[in-house]
Design a protein around this motif. Structure first.
Motif, PDB file in Angstrom:
ATOM      1  N   TYR A 147       0.829  -1.209   0.000  1.00  0.00           N
ATOM      2  CA  TYR A 147       0.000   0.000   0.000  1.00  0.00           C
ATOM      3  C   TYR A 147       0.866   1.263   0.000  1.00  0.00           C
ATOM      4  CZ  TYR A 147      -4.584  -2.138   0.550  1.00  0.00           C
ATOM      5  OH  TYR A 147      -5.755  -2.806   0.326  1.00  0.00           O
ATOM      6  N   GLN A 148       1.976   1.165   0.714  1.00  0.00           N
ATOM      7  CA  GLN A 148       2.869   2.319   0.786  1.00  0.00           C
ATOM      8  C   GLN A 148       3.395   2.660  -0.615  1.00  0.00           C
ATOM      9  OE1 GLN A 148       6.571   1.775   3.014  1.00  0.00           O
ATOM     10  NE2 GLN A 148       5.986   3.539   4.209  1.00  0.00           N
ATOM     11  N   MET A 191       3.262   6.180  -5.557  1.00  0.00           N
ATOM     12  CA  MET A 191       3.190   6.318  -7.017  1.00  0.00           C
ATOM     13  C   MET A 191       2.317   7.497  -7.447  1.00  0.00           C
ATOM     14  SD  MET A 191       4.545   3.610  -8.819  1.00  0.00           S
ATOM     15  CE  MET A 191       3.398   3.221 -10.126  1.00  0.00           C
ATOM     16  N   GLY A 192       1.480   7.986  -6.570  1.00  0.00           N
ATOM     17  CA  GLY A 192       0.556   9.072  -6.913  1.00  0.00           C
ATOM     18  C   GLY A 192      -0.274   8.698  -8.126  1.00  0.00           C
ATOM     19  N   GLY A 193      -0.411   9.633  -9.066  1.00  0.00           N
ATOM     20  CA  GLY A 193      -1.249   9.400 -10.239  1.00  0.00           C
ATOM     21  C   GLY A 193      -0.570   8.577 -11.325  1.00  0.00           C
ATOM     22  N   GLY A 194       0.646   8.087 -11.086  1.00  0.00           N
ATOM     23  CA  GLY A 194       1.321   7.227 -12.064  1.00  0.00           C
ATOM     24  C   GLY A 194       2.293   7.989 -12.937  1.00  0.00           C
ATOM     25  N   GLU A 195       2.947   7.206 -13.824  1.00  0.00           N
ATOM     26  CA  GLU A 195       4.066   7.743 -14.585  1.00  0.00           C
ATOM     27  C   GLU A 195       3.675   8.879 -15.539  1.00  0.00           C
ATOM     28  OE1 GLU A 195       7.178   5.357 -17.103  1.00  0.00           O
ATOM     29  OE2 GLU A 195       6.611   4.271 -15.281  1.00  0.00           O
ATOM     30  N   ASN A 196       2.596   8.641 -16.321  1.00  0.00           N
ATOM     31  CA  ASN A 196       2.209   9.651 -17.312  1.00  0.00           C
ATOM     32  C   ASN A 196       1.831  10.968 -16.658  1.00  0.00           C
ATOM     33  OD1 ASN A 196       2.660   7.860 -19.292  1.00  0.00           O
ATOM     34  ND2 ASN A 196       0.488   7.338 -19.653  1.00  0.00           N
ATOM     35  N   ALA A 197       1.036  10.847 -15.615  1.00  0.00           N
ATOM     36  CA  ALA A 197       0.583  12.069 -14.935  1.00  0.00           C
ATOM     37  C   ALA A 197       1.772  12.791 -14.302  1.00  0.00           C
ATOM     38  CB  ALA A 197      -0.450  11.718 -13.868  1.00  0.00           C
ATOM     39  N   THR A 198       2.754  12.008 -13.824  1.00  0.00           N
ATOM     40  CA  THR A 198       3.927  12.620 -13.201  1.00  0.00           C
ATOM     41  C   THR A 198       4.736  13.376 -14.255  1.00  0.00           C
ATOM     42  OG1 THR A 198       3.957  10.861 -11.570  1.00  0.00           O
ATOM     43  CG2 THR A 198       5.999  12.096 -11.837  1.00  0.00           C
ATOM     44  N   THR A 199       4.883  12.772 -15.434  1.00  0.00           N
ATOM     45  CA  THR A 199       5.614  13.447 -16.513  1.00  0.00           C
ATOM     46  C   THR A 199       4.882  14.724 -16.921  1.00  0.00           C
ATOM     47  OG1 THR A 199       6.178  11.253 -17.261  1.00  0.00           O
ATOM     48  CG2 THR A 199       6.671  13.047 -18.777  1.00  0.00           C
ATOM     49  N   ARG A 200       3.551  14.611 -17.065  1.00  0.00           N
ATOM     50  CA  ARG A 200       2.777  15.797 -17.465  1.00  0.00           C
ATOM     51  C   ARG A 200       2.959  16.915 -16.431  1.00  0.00           C
ATOM     52  NH1 ARG A 200      -2.975  13.951 -18.133  1.00  0.00           N
ATOM     53  NH2 ARG A 200      -2.961  14.065 -15.884  1.00  0.00           N
ATOM     54  N   TYR A 232     -15.407   3.744  -5.741  1.00  0.00           N
ATOM     55  CA  TYR A 232     -15.300   4.536  -6.965  1.00  0.00           C
ATOM     56  C   TYR A 232     -13.882   4.572  -7.522  1.00  0.00           C
ATOM     57  CZ  TYR A 232     -14.546   8.205  -3.346  1.00  0.00           C
ATOM     58  OH  TYR A 232     -14.116   8.938  -2.258  1.00  0.00           O
ATOM     59  N   GLY A 233     -13.009   3.685  -7.062  1.00  0.00           N
ATOM     60  CA  GLY A 233     -11.657   3.581  -7.621  1.00  0.00           C
ATOM     61  C   GLY A 233     -10.597   3.747  -6.545  1.00  0.00           C
ATOM     62  N   SER A 234      -9.348   3.673  -6.965  1.00  0.00           N
ATOM     63  CA  SER A 234      -8.252   3.861  -6.029  1.00  0.00           C
ATOM     64  C   SER A 234      -7.702   5.258  -6.221  1.00  0.00           C
ATOM     65  CB  SER A 234      -7.159   2.830  -6.336  1.00  0.00           C
ATOM     66  OG  SER A 234      -6.866   2.101  -5.183  1.00  0.00           O
ATOM     67  N   ILE A 235      -7.762   6.067  -5.193  1.00  0.00           N
ATOM     68  CA  ILE A 235      -7.300   7.456  -5.288  1.00  0.00           C
ATOM     69  C   ILE A 235      -6.072   7.563  -4.377  1.00  0.00           C
ATOM     70  CG2 ILE A 235      -8.083   9.871  -5.216  1.00  0.00           C
ATOM     71  CD1 ILE A 235     -10.054   7.911  -6.636  1.00  0.00           C
ATOM     72  N   PRO A 236      -4.862   7.399  -4.913  1.00  0.00           N
ATOM     73  CA  PRO A 236      -3.677   7.357  -4.054  1.00  0.00           C
ATOM     74  C   PRO A 236      -3.583   8.565  -3.113  1.00  0.00           C
ATOM     75  CG  PRO A 236      -3.110   6.830  -6.323  1.00  0.00           C
ATOM     76  CD  PRO A 236      -4.536   7.301  -6.346  1.00  0.00           C
ATOM     77  N   SER A 237      -3.381   8.278  -1.855  1.00  0.00           N
ATOM     78  CA  SER A 237      -3.318   9.288  -0.779  1.00  0.00           C
ATOM     79  C   SER A 237      -4.539  10.208  -0.801  1.00  0.00           C
ATOM     80  CB  SER A 237      -2.059  10.156  -0.875  1.00  0.00           C
ATOM     81  OG  SER A 237      -0.920   9.364  -0.777  1.00  0.00           O
ATOM     82  N   ALA A 238      -5.632   9.748  -1.343  1.00  0.00           N
ATOM     83  CA  ALA A 238      -6.857  10.548  -1.461  1.00  0.00           C
ATOM     84  C   ALA A 238      -6.605  11.845  -2.234  1.00  0.00           C
ATOM     85  CB  ALA A 238      -7.451  10.862  -0.075  1.00  0.00           C
TER      86      ALA A 238
END
Ligand code: COA
Length: 542
Positions: free
Chosen positions: A49-50, A55-64, A100-106
Motif C-alpha cells: 500500500y505504501q 506512485m501518486g497518479g502514475g508515470e504519465n501524470a507525473t511526466t505531465r 469509486y476507484g483507487s485514489i492514491p493518498s486521497a
C-alpha cells in the motif's frame, strides 16, 4: 503579558517507577510465533500500500506535471517547505481500493511537520492524481487535517494545486455539512481561534479551490504556475466567446497587483516555500527549550511487538508485555493492579513524556470499567495525556440467565460512566488499536467517535461491530452466514479502515514509540503559543 512563561522551564520531579515484568515465557512461544507470522504478512500488505500511495497518479501524470506543467512534485514541495523529512504523515493509505476507484493518498498529502522549529499541519494537493481534484475522500481527509490543527492548535499550511471538485461525484462533495464548504467554514473558525493559516498557490485553484487561499490569513502565489479563478478559460469562452489565457484571467500578476487576493508574489516555486517559512517565523510562538534529559530505552526490543500484536483476540498475551516495550526503561507505575484486571492502567513515560496508559487486557467488565473511569479522571485532573491501547472483545455479551442479565446491566452502567469520563476528559488522548476494535467496548477505549487527538491502527487490527464468525447467531440462512462472514472479514481489516479515514493511519508496531513521541511533542506545542489569549465565541460553536 500574563501568558509569557519563564524562559527556563522547571524540571519535572524525578521518577523511579517500578520495572514491569515483560519477559517472554516459554509458554507464550507458540502464540508469539503465530502473531509474528501474521505480522509479517500484514507488513507485506503495508509495504504494498505504501508503494501504491507513493506512485501518486502514475508515470504519465507525473511526466505531465513536471515536464509540461513545469511544477514540482508534492513531496519535493514538502521538502522545501519543512525543516526536515521527519514529519508525521496522516492517513497515507486513504483513498485506496474504494468503490469509486483507487485514489492514491486521497489526492492530497496531510500531516504535521516542522517549519522553523514549529510543528505545522500541512494539506498539500497532489495534482498528479486527476489534476488534484477533490473526491469525497479528499474532502474528508482535508477536514480531518483541519480538525487536527484545531484540536492541537497547530498552524496550518495549504499547498493548493487543484482542479476543484471531481465533477462526476459532485453530489457527494457539495451540499452536506461535512462536504466541501466545510473547509472554508473551518478556515474562518480557525482564524477566529487564532490558528494561523498560510496558503501557497502552486497550481490551479479552480472553483471551490479558489476560496482556500483567499480565506487563509496570508497567501503566496507562484508566477506562471499559480492561478485562482472561479471558472477557468474554457468557461469564459463558453459564456462570452472570449479567449483568455489562465495567466491573464487569474495568474500571479493579476492577484498580487490587481485583485489583492494574494499577499506575496514568488517568481519561482522555491521562493514561495521560502515566503511560507518566513511567514511562519512571524507567528507569535516561543519554542520549547531543548530537553537534554537522558531517556531510558525500554528493556526489551520494540521488534518484539510484532510477536505481541495479536493475530486474533485469542492470541492476546498479557498487555503489560506490550507496555514494557513502549515505556522508558520498561517502567510503569500501575494503578489498581489487583482490581478489574482485564484493564491495565498506570503511569509511564514515553521518551520523557509522562503519560497515563489505559490498556485492554480482556473484556471490559464492570470492575474494569469502574477502574477505567477512575484512572481517566485522575489523568484529567493532573493534565496528563492518556494513551489508550485498544484490544476489545469480538463478541457482544449474551444474556442466557437472569443472573447474567443483572451482571450485564451493571456492566452497562459502569461502561457508560467510563464512556462519559473519556468523552469529557479535557486532557489529550491518543488511541492505538493494537488488536480488536469491536462493539461498545471500543467507545470506552476512546474510539474515533470519542475524538482522540490521534488514532492509529496496527496492521493486524480488526475494526467491526462484531468480529467475523461472531455474527452467525444473528443470521438464519447458511448462505447469508457465509456471505456476511466474508464481508466482515474484508471490511474489518486495518487497511479497509484506513482507506476510509476512520483513523489517522496504520503504523507498524515497532514504530509505535516513535510515533507516540512525535504526537506528544506536537500536542505540547500549544503551551508555547503566546498570541492565544483572545479566544472567542466560535470555539463554543464547535
Ligand atoms: N472533474 C473531473 N475530472 C477532472 C477535473 C474535474 N473537475 N479536472 C480535471 N480532471 C481530470 C481530467 O479529465 C484528466 O483526466 P485523465 O487523466 O483521465 O485524462 C485529469 O484530471 C488531469 O487533467 P488535465 O486537464 O489533463 O491536467 P492538467 O494538469 O493539464 O490541468 C486542471 C489540470 C485542473 C488545470 C484542468 O484539468 C482543469 O482546468 N480542470 C477543470 C477545472 C474546473 O473547471 N473545475 C470546476 C470544478 S467545480
Amino acid at each position: 503579558t500574563s501568558t509569557l512563561r519563564p524562559a527556563v522551564r522547571q524540571r519535572r520531579p524525578p521518577s523511579a517507577f517500578p520495572v514491569v515484568d515483560g519477559a517472554l515465557q516459554p509458554a507464550h512461544l507458540h502464540v508469539y510465533q503465530a502473531n509474528l507470522h501474521n505480522s509479517g504478512v500484514c507488513q507485506q500488505r503495508y509495504l504494498k500500500y505504501q508503494e501504491q500511495a507513493m506512485m501518486g497518479g502514475g508515470e504519465n501524470a507525473t511526466t505531465r506535471h513536471t515536464q509540461r506543467n513545469k511544477k514540482l512534485l508534492v513531496r519535493d514541495r514538502l521538502r522545501m517547505l519543512l525543516d526536515d523529512e521527519d514529519y508525521l504523515e496522516l492517513s497515507p493509505f486513504a483513498g485506496l481500493d474504494l468503490d469509486y476507484g483507487s485514489i492514491p493518498s486521497a489526492g492530497c498529502l496531510t500531516g504535521i511537520g516542522k517549519i522553523n522549529g514549529l510543528w505545522c499541519v500541512f494539506i498539500a494537493n497532489n495534482a498528479t492524481v486527476k489534476g488534484g481534484t477533490a473526491y469525497p475522500i479528499t474532502v474528508k481527509k482535508q477536514l480531518r487535517a483541519q480538525d487536527v490543527a484545531m484540536q492541537n492548535r497547530l498552524p496550518c499550511v495549504y499547498l493548493v494545486d487543484s482542479g476543484g471538485a471531481f465533477l462526476p461525484l459532485q453530489s457527494e462533495i457539495f451540499p452536506d455539512k461535512n462536504h466541501g464548504g466545510r473547509t472554508f467554514y473551518n478556515e474562518a473558525i480557525m482564524s477566529a481561534m487564532k490558528i494561523p493559516q498560510v496558503a501557497v498557490v502552486c497550481g490551479s485553484c479552480t472553483a471551490g479551490g479558489a476560496y482556500v487561499p483567499t480565506m487563509a490569513e496570508e497567501a503566496v502565489i507562484v508566477h506562471k504556475i499559480g492561478t485562482i479563478f472561479l471558472g477557468g478559460p474554457p468557461l469564459v469562452k463558453a459564456a462570452t466567446g472570449e479567449e483568455v489565457s489562465p495567466e491573464d484571467l487569474g495568474g500571479a500578476r493579476v492577484h498580487a497587483e490587481v485583485s489583492g487576493c494574494v499577499d506575496h508574489f514568488a517568481p519561482l516555486e522555491r521562493d514561495a516555500y521560502e515566503h511560507a517559512r518566513n511567514i511562519i517565523s512571524t507567528l507569535n510562538f516561543e519554542l520549547p527549550a531543548d530537553e537534554n534529559e537522558a531517556v531510558e530505552e525500554p528493556l526489551h526490543s520494540v521488534e518484539d511487538l510484532k510477536g505481541l500484536a495479536p493475530r486474533s483476540y485469542n492470541h492476546s498475551l498479557d498487555v503489560r508485555m506490550i507496555v514494557s516495550r513502549l515505556t522508558d526503561g520498561s517502567r510503569f507505575q500501575e494503578f489498581k493492579a489487583r482490581y478489574g484486571t482485564t484493564l491495565v492502567t498506570g503511569f509511564g513515560k514515553i521518551e520523557g513524556h509522562l503519560v497515563g496508559i489505559v490498556a485492554s487486557n480482556g473484556e471490559l467488565t464492570y470492575e474494569a470499567s469502574l477502574k477505567g473511569s477512575h484512572f481517566v479522571q485522575l489523568c484529567d485532573q493532573r493534565d496528563v495525556p492518556i494513551i489508550f491501547l485498544q484490544n476489545t472483545a469480538p463478541k457482544p455479551a449474551m444474556t442466557p440467565s437472569q443472573h447474567k442479565a443483572e451482571a450485564h446491566s451493571n456492566r452497562l452502567k459502569a461502561q457508560s460512566s467510563m464512556m462519559a469520563a473519556v468523552a469529557c476528559a479535557s486532557t489529550p488522548r491518543i488511541t492505538v488499536v493494537i488488536g480488536g476494535c469491536h462493539g461498545a467496548d471500543s467507545y470506552a477505549m476512546c474510539g474515533r467517535s470519542f475524538d482522540p487527538n490521534f488514532l492509529f491502527l496496527w496492521p493486524n487490527a480488526r475494526v467491526s461491530l462484531v468480529a467475523p464468525g461472531c455474527s452467525d447467531a444473528l443470521v438464519e440462512e447458511e448462505h447469508d452466514v457465509t456471505h456476511l462472514k466474508k464481508k466482515l472479514e474484508e471490511e474489518s481489516s486495518a487497511f479497509f479502515s484506513s482507506a476510509r479515514l476512520w483513523d489517522d493511519g496504520v503504523i507498524l508496531p515497532q514504530d509505535t514509540r516513535k510515533v507516540l513521541n512525535k504526537c506528544l511533542k506536537i500536542i505540547k506545542q500549544q503551551e508555547y503559543q503566546l498570541s492565544k489569549e483572545r479566544l472567542r465565541a466560535p470555539l463554543l460553536r464547535m
